[in-house]
Structures are given as C-alpha cells and as structure tokens.
Design an enzyme around this catalytic site. Sequence first.
Site, short mmCIF file in Angstrom:
data_model
loop_
_atom_site.label_atom_id
_atom_site.label_comp_id
_atom_site.label_asym_id
_atom_site.label_seq_id
_atom_site.Cartn_x
_atom_site.Cartn_y
_atom_site.Cartn_z
N HIS A 64 -97.08 -22.43 -58.28
CA HIS A 64 -98.21 -23.29 -57.90
C HIS A 64 -98.25 -24.39 -58.95
O HIS A 64 -97.77 -24.20 -60.07
CB HIS A 64 -99.52 -22.50 -57.93
CG HIS A 64 -99.56 -21.33 -56.99
ND1 HIS A 64 -99.73 -21.45 -55.64
CD2 HIS A 64 -99.41 -20.00 -57.22
CE1 HIS A 64 -99.72 -20.26 -55.07
NE2 HIS A 64 -99.50 -19.36 -56.01
N HIS A 92 -90.52 -16.99 -53.70
CA HIS A 92 -91.29 -17.82 -52.76
C HIS A 92 -90.90 -19.27 -53.05
O HIS A 92 -91.29 -19.80 -54.09
CB HIS A 92 -92.79 -17.64 -52.99
CG HIS A 92 -93.27 -16.23 -52.82
ND1 HIS A 92 -93.82 -15.76 -51.65
CD2 HIS A 92 -93.27 -15.19 -53.69
CE1 HIS A 92 -94.15 -14.48 -51.81
NE2 HIS A 92 -93.83 -14.11 -53.03
N PHE A 93 -90.12 -19.86 -52.16
CA PHE A 93 -89.65 -21.23 -52.41
C PHE A 93 -90.40 -22.28 -51.59
O PHE A 93 -90.07 -23.45 -51.61
CB PHE A 93 -88.14 -21.34 -52.23
CG PHE A 93 -87.35 -20.76 -53.41
CD1 PHE A 93 -87.96 -20.46 -54.61
CD2 PHE A 93 -85.98 -20.56 -53.30
CE1 PHE A 93 -87.23 -19.94 -55.69
CE2 PHE A 93 -85.24 -20.05 -54.37
CZ PHE A 93 -85.87 -19.74 -55.57
N ASN A 138 -94.08 -16.13 -46.42
CA ASN A 138 -95.41 -16.76 -46.41
C ASN A 138 -95.34 -18.26 -46.67
O ASN A 138 -95.98 -18.79 -47.57
CB ASN A 138 -96.36 -16.07 -47.40
CG ASN A 138 -95.86 -16.10 -48.83
OD1 ASN A 138 -94.67 -16.22 -49.08
ND2 ASN A 138 -96.78 -16.00 -49.77
N HIS A 145 -92.67 -5.30 -56.41
CA HIS A 145 -93.49 -5.48 -57.62
C HIS A 145 -94.46 -4.34 -57.95
O HIS A 145 -95.68 -4.51 -57.90
CB HIS A 145 -94.23 -6.82 -57.61
CG HIS A 145 -94.87 -7.24 -56.31
ND1 HIS A 145 -95.54 -6.38 -55.50
CD2 HIS A 145 -94.94 -8.45 -55.72
CE1 HIS A 145 -96.01 -7.04 -54.46
NE2 HIS A 145 -95.65 -8.30 -54.57
N ASP A 161 -90.48 -12.29 -58.07
CA ASP A 161 -91.65 -12.73 -57.28
C ASP A 161 -92.01 -14.17 -57.69
O ASP A 161 -93.21 -14.53 -57.74
CB ASP A 161 -92.84 -11.78 -57.47
CG ASP A 161 -93.96 -12.03 -56.48
OD1 ASP A 161 -93.76 -12.80 -55.52
OD2 ASP A 161 -95.04 -11.45 -56.66
O1 DOR Z 1 -99.28 -13.63 -56.85
C1 DOR Z 1 -98.63 -13.72 -55.83
N1 DOR Z 1 -98.34 -14.91 -55.29
N2 DOR Z 1 -98.20 -12.61 -55.23
C2 DOR Z 1 -97.63 -12.63 -54.02
O2 DOR Z 1 -97.25 -11.60 -53.52
C3 DOR Z 1 -97.52 -13.90 -53.28
C4 DOR Z 1 -97.42 -15.00 -54.23
C5 DOR Z 1 -97.47 -16.37 -53.60
O3 DOR Z 1 -96.84 -16.59 -52.57
O4 DOR Z 1 -98.10 -17.25 -54.19
#
Ligand code: DOR
Length: 437
Positions: free
Chosen positions: A304, A62-63, A94, A230, A300
Amino acid sequence: MPKRTLISNATCVLPGETRQANVLIEGSTIIGIDPPSTAHVDELRDASGLHLLPGCIDDQVHFREPGLEHKEDLRTGSIACAKGGITSFLEMPNTNPNTITIEALHDKLNRAASKCVVNYGFYIGATGNNIPVLQAAQRTPGIKIFIGSSTGNLLVDEQAALEQIFAETTLPICAHCEDETTVRANAERLSGTTDVADHSRIRDHVAALIATKRAVDLSTRHKHPFHVLHVSTAAEVEFLATTPDWVTAEACPHHLLFNVEDYARLGTLVQMNPSIKNKEDNDALWQGLLSGVIEVIATDHAPHTLEEKAKPYPSSPSGLPAVENSLALLLNAVHEGRCTLENVVDWMAAAPARIWSMKAKGQIAEGCDADLVLVDLQKQHTIRNAEQVTKSGWSPWDGVTLTGLPVETWVMGQRVWSDGKLVPDVLGSEVQYERTT
Ligand code: DOR
C-alpha cells in the site's frame, strides 16, 4: 543451437548436498552438474566466492494488477522479485476485478506474459458461488479462499459453501484463516479505537486458531490438499503438528521477525492480516519451520502507499511489501545461526515447488529450469526505502542492516538482475503444474 552458459566455482545448494560445482545451462534448462571439461560453453560466469541457490518461489504475493496499480503492478512487483532472488511468484486474486472467472485469470496471464521479468502464476479465487469456475480452471496453482476477510471483498464464511468447495473441486486449496465472527466481535468491543496495537487484539490468537482448525477439518474430511497461508500463532503450530500429510503450512518474514512490541516504532507499517502477534509466537513459528510442521516461507507481499498507510487506524490498510528483502532477511537468519542455508532453500524454493506441483522448479538439478540466484553470504547491506523498487517505495525493514544478499538472479537461463540493476529485455514464463488429478 540454444546458448550454453556455465556458472562455475560457486558453492551450490544441490538436493541433498552443498558443495562447489559447475552448473551448465542450455537455453532455459540446467543440462548438467559438473559437465566434462570438454563440454561446449558459449559463456562462462565465474561465481567464485558466491553461493548458488535455486531461485526462490514466493507462493503468496499481491501485485495489485488489474485495478490497484497505484500500489504495485505486475512489472514493478516482478522487478522487486528479481532484485530479491525470487524467480517465480504465485499471485492472489483480490485484485479489481477479483480473479474469480476464467476470463480474469487469463487476463492476468496475458498481462504477465508481456511484462513480468520473473515466472508467474495466479490463483483462482473462491466466492461461494463460482464452483463451475473452480472446477474448470487450469493454468493455475490452485484455489484461494479468504476464510476471514482482508483487503478487498473476497470472503467465504458460510459452512455450506466451504463444504461444497472442498467436496466438489480438485485443485489444491489455500486459505487466509482468521475467524470472521471472532474478528467482528472483537472489533465491536474495541470500536472507536485509533490505537493500531488493537489490531492484534481484534485479529487475535483465537480468530487465527478457530479458522485454521475449521479449514483443516474441511480438508481432513474431504481429503483435499490444503495449504494454510501465513500462520501467525504458536497455537496453530501446535495444532498443525497433528494434521494429515496433505495439509501444509507457511510462515511469513513479518510474522517471524515482528511482534506487538514493534507497533510503538512502526505503527501501521506493521499492520497486517493476520496481525503480528507476540514474541512467543515468533519463536514457535521458527520452531515450526525447523521441525517441519511449517514447510514454506512466503512473503504475502501486500503493498500500500505510504500515504494510505499514514491514515489513522483503523482506516489504514493492512499489508506490507517484502519480496525484495525476504531472501536477504533469511540469509541474515543463517548468519545469526537461526537456521541453515539448506533450510532456507527448502522453505523458499523446494517446498513451494513440491506443494504446488510446479514442473521443473525448486532445485538445482539436471532437467530443471535454470531459475537461479547467486548470493553473497558475507555482504552487509542496509535496507533503505529510497532503494526499494516496489512501486510502494518503502519497507518496514528500512534502516535494518543485514548480512547476506542476493546479488544476481537468473530466470529460465537468462540473467535478469545483476550489478544492482535490472537486465533489460528479459521476461519470465508461465509456471507449469504437473498434477495427476
Ligand atoms: O494484510 C494483508 N493484506 N493480508 C492479506 O491477506 C491481504 C493483504 C492485501 O491484499 O492487502
């Protein structure tokens, strides 16, 4: 004439054999293994003492670009890949906006072309009512479904919508599998909690197994290629041993290496979806990999900021960064005797290339793209937050000392990470897919 480089004297993990070899690159392509000594070479890279592996392919990152660039962006995420020995990544939908239209997909591809230092691909997200988009999408590895909500608002939970996606589309599908009904009921039961350890009681073993079984049932009945993202529980591993060949699965370093005991030390830093589970689950995931039930290791990578992570549970977001350490963590597992270097190459390069039908990726072989990583199996190093290049600037493995480190990364025939830093002016390429349907 494109430039020719010879990487000489490394111990190479080739398909089916590991041995000292010389690898000749012309432009972006490997054109020979052990070429004649008379072959013309412009640059010689003597890699004595190092191992040469195909660059890793991370099929789940997730970039955050567009929309959430305060956490990561395509440039910083791709630089973290280069540092970690990952030469291609496949990124999740997402973002904001979600990647659920052709325009959003092309926007990401255009952004990546001008700023990613490794190769890139982007999934198209399913919404439950974007079937025409999922049918029309090209230049993508496949469709991502959140069967169970996570960060963001992408969730497809209704059976009719899932049936339609599996029946009416042809791209391979991957899914986040956690049963929404179970998770919501658990959250209701534990409402008011501020204990992050409850994250594993809310997103529990049952939620993971129900959703994985449900998705595999769809894939089996519709004979639709399907990849379980995962996997986190022993019960899923046991179940996946019984599924058809076209169902594949992956594990992440945090589910292999962390368990609920780590909440006491790391708190929300190891809050992830699916949640981390128990020691028995760690062991079962390793066994699943070694027995071939689980084919892939991906990160994955879900960064954050530390400020966001410092919010009290459950306001704290789920996710942790990992691309710059995943290969080193697995090299350390080789050092500890948990697996072989060939296992690591299979899980982190050959298998993802095969599963996503990537053209010319995942192997050191004539005709393949020169995506390569040189690793020093003896080198000890300690992961430090201050040295992380992900924009989020931290790692849950801060302070952990590992043996084995990627030291030099090559993307499409160009050195992109060397001597502990980024080589300027190198860009990756769009991953190409060879699909028959
Ligand atoms: O913990 C997670 N965070 N699992 C995910 O599948 C999405 C990801 C995120 O985009 O923060």
